[in-house]
Every structure is written in structure tokens, then in C-alpha cells.
Design an enzyme around this catalytic site. Structure first.
Site, PDB file in Angstrom:
ATOM      1  N   GLY A  10     -30.114  20.547   1.053  1.00 14.63           N
ATOM      2  CA  GLY A  10     -29.674  19.336   0.361  1.00 14.63           C
ATOM      3  C   GLY A  10     -30.122  19.321  -1.080  1.00 14.63           C
ATOM      4  N   GLY A  15     -33.323  16.371  -3.786  1.00 15.84           N
ATOM      5  CA  GLY A  15     -33.557  17.668  -3.160  1.00 15.84           C
ATOM      6  C   GLY A  15     -33.749  18.761  -4.191  1.00 15.84           C
ATOM      7  N   ASN A  33     -27.158  24.332   0.234  1.00 13.99           N
ATOM      8  CA  ASN A  33     -26.471  23.053   0.149  1.00 13.99           C
ATOM      9  C   ASN A  33     -25.095  23.220   0.811  1.00 13.99           C
ATOM     10  OD1 ASN A  33     -26.647  20.251  -1.371  1.00 13.99           O
ATOM     11  ND2 ASN A  33     -24.539  20.974  -1.577  1.00 13.99           N
ATOM     12  N   ALA A  78     -29.816   9.508   4.539  1.00 13.26           N
ATOM     13  CA  ALA A  78     -30.344   8.954   5.792  1.00 13.26           C
ATOM     14  C   ALA A  78     -29.182   8.613   6.725  1.00 13.26           C
ATOM     15  CB  ALA A  78     -31.146   7.694   5.484  1.00 13.26           C
ATOM     16  N   GLY A 129     -38.908   8.629  -7.094  1.00 12.25           N
ATOM     17  CA  GLY A 129     -37.637   8.872  -7.762  1.00 12.25           C
ATOM     18  C   GLY A 129     -37.513  10.341  -8.147  1.00 12.25           C
ATOM     19  N   LYS A 181     -43.345   4.287   4.122  1.00  8.73           N
ATOM     20  CA  LYS A 181     -42.429   4.348   2.980  1.00  8.73           C
ATOM     21  C   LYS A 181     -41.578   3.093   2.899  1.00  8.73           C
ATOM     22  CE  LYS A 181     -39.959   6.140  -0.454  1.00  8.73           C
ATOM     23  NZ  LYS A 181     -38.821   5.280  -0.679  1.00  8.73           N
ATOM     24  N   GLU A 188     -42.192  -2.721  -3.388  1.00  9.21           N
ATOM     25  CA  GLU A 188     -41.462  -2.367  -4.609  1.00  9.21           C
ATOM     26  C   GLU A 188     -40.437  -3.453  -4.940  1.00  9.21           C
ATOM     27  OE1 GLU A 188     -39.658   1.639  -4.517  1.00  9.21           O
ATOM     28  OE2 GLU A 188     -37.775   0.668  -4.985  1.00  9.21           O
ATOM     29  N   TYR A 189     -39.694  -3.872  -3.929  1.00 11.03           N
ATOM     30  CA  TYR A 189     -38.690  -4.938  -4.153  1.00 11.03           C
ATOM     31  C   TYR A 189     -39.380  -6.203  -4.642  1.00 11.03           C
ATOM     32  CZ  TYR A 189     -34.535  -2.865  -1.777  1.00 11.03           C
ATOM     33  OH  TYR A 189     -33.432  -2.105  -1.428  1.00 11.03           O
ATOM     34  N   HIS A 448     -40.736 -27.360  25.991  1.00  9.33           N
ATOM     35  CA  HIS A 448     -41.350 -26.041  25.850  1.00  9.33           C
ATOM     36  C   HIS A 448     -42.867 -26.082  25.945  1.00  9.33           C
ATOM     37  CE1 HIS A 448     -37.575 -24.066  24.955  1.00  9.33           C
ATOM     38  NE2 HIS A 448     -37.299 -24.983  24.054  1.00  9.33           N
TER      39      HIS A 448
END
Ligand code: 6PG
Length: 463
Positions: A10, A15, A33, A78, A129, A181, A188-189, A448
Site C-alpha cells: 500500500g 504507506g 502496491n 480501513a 500524518g 489510536k 485530537e478532535y 424501575h
């Protein structure tokens, strides 16, 4: 010729960068590839690394080029592509050859692949990245430790280094690496969203232009907020668009993309009942940002928010403090989620090592992570916000967070991530909350039952 110490499949952006990094660190690598022209182009552009790279045109040639026991990294999108690639590759391999999925896999898929694997398999999260992949990513490994140990010398060599220590660490079995990850991406978001919210206060509230806002981020990057995301936000804000001569940031459409990694984190947090409101709010903010037409219609209907804020009402120091508190709270949420997963999956993921592996190479790398690693090592209570060092930082910064959210809200600047982090902080420091009302409601309409403060549970009201 069989000389390669490792193989890689890849040669997309990540990659190709990872393969060059491996060659650049002195390892002989064989690459393949699916599109041969991509392989040829990679080899043609390899420069002085060419001697370490064997470019192959068939999967069979790739396998034959690697010394046994083989290790082959997959850098393919993915999802189904990974399963398809494993299905094509495994029959060509021998029993102890290792397949390593280094893409952004959903960790549930990695759990399944590890279980289904008919040979050695690892799932590793790679963060940083393209630059990270090329010059030193943060690597989070999952699978059998013995398989990690077979390739850890290569992964440590190519990883980012923090004061000489490789940012490549084994996280636990099966999908543990990809899980960590995913939490990295959730944080990160949240980090990115909180920066965007403070940017909104400066732009819409204080009327600052992009280059001046960039200077503010640049100044903050010299202080306790030092981080890759603050650094690049400053650069993004200061960049002038060649085409118009205006700040490029003002020319960018305000609709955030998302490949889905943060969404996975939010979904999994709900499965684990792990409260990560700052991270979830950041995912929601991306969903909201994509509804540009609806937002324009809303502004036409309700009129634009007042927005303008006097610079006596909110100061740049307050914004910096607010961001500091919000950042600590989103990391606390992320680490607490990892702890919840460890309990749920029996993984015992090493929080201090996770903080350490994030100190360099990854997108959320920041000055605070060293102290977080120390706090998580020394502090038995696994929520970072109660670790003494970070509790002190929160005590001195949470009011600024509250004030910024209040003033921003009064002026119509949406601040979902910072606002939800105030709510998280307040909820997590309120011994007597209000869920007793929820329990009363649930028992009223659904019988409940509820527990009583003076003892026992299974009670019902006289409704
Ligand atoms: C990293 C980044 C990276 C990210 C992609 C997609 O650690 O290098 O987190 O893996 O997931 O750039 O980002 P989005 O989810 O924002 O599309």
C-alpha cells in the site's frame, strides 16, 4: 532476491512515507502496491534510499523478497480492503509469517482479525500524518506481545523520539493498539474543536483578523499550551492566500470533513458508558458544520448572533486559560475511557506509557504529556483531573473556562466542546447531583425502582 527485512503493501501517502522511513533507518524493505505504476513511481523517486528498497510487481514477488520469518505491513484503507488483502496474502505466507495492519482500523475489526488470524497478526495505530509517517510517527501496538517483540526494533527505530526515547509502545492484545489510536483521535478532535471555538471568540467576538489571531496562537505555543495543534493553528491563521492576497483561513469553507475516527471513539464511549462529552461534542460540531445551508437559513430566520464582545469582557489570557482547562479535561476523559476499556476488555492498557508514546510524533503531541505521564504513574486514582498537578491547574483555570463559555454563549458563539467540558468538570466535582429526579421519573412511569439515601435499593414511590 530475498534480502528484505520487512515488507509493506500500500504505497498511498502514508504507506509511501512509512516505507521511505523504514529504508531511511537502514532496513531493507520490499514494497508492493496493487497499482504497479504507483510502485514504479515510488521506486523511481526513492533517490538515495533506492538501495534499500525492493519494488515488486506481484504479491508473490513481494513475499519471496522478504527473509523468513516474514513481517509485512499493510497500509491499505480501513475496512474490507484490509480483509481482502489478508485473504490474498495469507495463502502465500508460511505459518510463522507476520501480518501487521498499520492503517486506521476500527479496533473491533482488529479484535476480529486477531481472533480469525491463521497466522501471526498485529494491529498498530500510527499517528502523525504524512510527516509523522516519514520522519517519525507515534506507534501504538496491539496483538500478541511475542509478535510485537519480533518487529519492535524496527518500529522503535522509525518512530518519533522524545528525548531519545522511541514513541512506539505495545498497548495490549488484539485491538488494543487501534483502540488507543481511536482515543488519540477523539482527543485530537476535541483539541481541534476547542481551538476553533477560541478562534471564533477572537474572530467574531473581539473582531481580530486572522494574522493577529495567528500571532496569539504563536505566543501561546511558547507557553504551557505548547503543542503541535496550537503551532499549526497559528501557521494556518497567518497564511496569506496567493490568489486573493487575503488570509487563506478566510477563504476556507467552514465545513469540517471527518474520515470517522472520532465518531468511532464517541460510539465506543457510549458502549463503555465512559463519559467523554468534550470529545463527543467535537464530533457533533463537525456534523453541525457540514450543514451550511441549514445554518445560513437559521441566520436568515433568527438573525445573526450579537457576537461582538468588548475586550474588557474577555481577555486573551482568559482564552488561554480556558483552552488549558478544556485540554486537560479532554485528556482526562480520554484516559478515563481507556481505563474503562481496560476493565471491560481485560486489557490493562498502560496509561503512563500511552501518555509517553504521545509525547512526540502524533497529532496531539504537547508539552503537557510528560507531566501527564508522571501524574498517571504516581496517582492511583486513574482520572487525570484528580491528579494533584492537574487538579491544581484546573483549580486555577476552570473559572476562566466558565467565564469564556458564559460570555461566548451570551454573544451567540457556539462553543460545544468548551461548554461540555465545563459541564464535565462541574458534574465530576458535585457530590450530590440531580439524577435523583431521573430516578423518580423512571420509577413514576416505569416502576424501575430507586435506591434510598437512608439505605436499600429496589424502592418504589407512592405514585
Ligand atoms: C493521525 C491523524 C490521522 C487522521 C486522519 C483523518 O493521528 O495521524 O489522527 O490518522 O485520522 O488524518 O482525520 P479525520 O478523522 O479528521 O478525517
Amino acid at each position: 532476491m530475498t534480502t528484505a527485512q520487512i515488507g509493506l503493501i500500500g504505497l498511498g501517502t502514508m504507506g509511501a512515507a512509512l516505507a521511505a522511513n523504514i529504508a531511511d533507518n537502514g532496513f531493507d524493505i520490499a514494497v508492493w502496491n496493487r497499482t504497479t505504476s504507483v510502485t514504479k513511481e515510488f521506486a523511481a523517486n526513492a533517490g538515495e534510499l533506492a538501495g534499500k528498497i525492493t519494488a515488486t510487481e506481484t504479491l508473490e514477488d513481494l513475499v519471496q523478497a522478504i527473509t523468513k520469518p516474514r513481517a509485512i505491513i499493510l497500509m491499505v484503507p480501513a475496512g474490507q480492503a484490509v480483509d481482502d488483502q489478508i485473504d490474498a496474502l495469507r495463502p502465500l505466507l508460511e505459518a510463522d509469517d507476520l501480518i501487521i495492519d498499520a492503517g486506521n482500523a476500527l479496533f473491533h475489526d482488529t479484535n476480529r482479525r486477531a481472533k480469525e488470524a491463521t497466522g501471526p497478526f498485529l494491529g498498530i495505530g500510527v499517528s502523525g500524518g504524512e510527516d509523522g509517517a516519514r520522519f517519525g510517527p507515534s506507534i501504538m501496538g496491539g496483538g500478541d506481545k511475542a509478535y510485537w517483540d519480533r518487529v519492535s526494533h524496527i518500529l522503535e527505530a522509525i518512530s518519533a523520539k522524545h528525548k531519545g526515547t522511541p514513541c512506539a509502545t505495545y498497548m495490549g492484545p488484539a485491538g488494543a493498539g487501534h483502540f488507543v489510536k481511536a482515543v488519540h483521535n477523539g482527543i485530537e478532535y476535541a483539541d481541534m474543536q476547542m481551538i476553533a471555538e477560541v478562534y471564533g471568540i477572537m474572530r467574531d467576538g473581539l473582531g481580530m483578523d486572522a494574522p493577529d489571531i495567528g500571532k496569539v496562537f504563536e505566543n501561546w505555543n511558547a507557553g504551557p499550551l505548547q503543542s503541535y495543534l496550537i503551532e499549526i493553528s497559528g501557521k494556518v491563521a497567518k497564511t496569506i492566500d496567493d490568489k486573493t492576497g487575503k488570509p487563506l483561513l478566510d477563504m476556507i469553507v467552514d465545513a469540517a470533513g471527518q474520515k470517522g475516527t472520532g465518531r468511532w471513539t464517541a460510539i465506543e464511549a457510549q458502549q463503555l458508558a465512559a463519559p467523554i462529552p468534550g470529545i463527543e461534542a467535537a464530533v457533533v460540531a463537525r456534523n453541525l458544520s457540514s450543514r451550511r445551508e441549514e445554518r445560513a437559513a437559521g441566520e436568515a430566520l433568527f438573525g445573526p448572533a450579537p457576537r461582538k464582545i468588548s475586550d474588557e469582557a474577555v481577555t486573551l489570557d482568559q482564552l488561554e486559560s480556558a483552552l488549558m482547562a478544556g485540554k486537560i479535561l479532554s485528556y482526562a476523559q480520554g484516559f478515563a475511557m481507556i481505563e474503562a476499556a481496560s476493565e471491560s476488555y481485560g486489557w490493562a492498557m498502560p496509561l503512563p506509557d500511552i501518555a509517553r508514546v504521545w509525547r512526540a510524533g502524533c497529532i496531539i503531541r504537547s508539552a503537557m504529556l510528560d507531566d501527564m505521564a508522571t501524574a498517571l504513574t504516581e496517582h492511583p486514582d486513574r482520572n487525570l483531573m484528580r491528579a494533584p498537578a492537574f487538579a491544581d491547574l484546573l483549580k486555577s483555570n476552570h473559572n476562566a473556562l466558565r467565564e469564556v463559555v458564559a460570555i461566548g454563549t451570551l454573544h451567540g458563539t457556539a462553543m460545544p466542546a468548551l461548554a461540555s467540558s465545563v459541564a464535565y468538570f462541574d458534574a465530576m466535582r458535585t457530590a450530590r447531583g440531580t439524577a435523583n429526579m431521573i430516578q423518580g421519573q423512571r420509577d413514576f412511569f416505569g416502576r424501575h425502582s430507586f435506591a434510598r439515601l437512608d439505605g436499600g435499593d429496589g424502592w418504589h414511590g407512592p405514585w
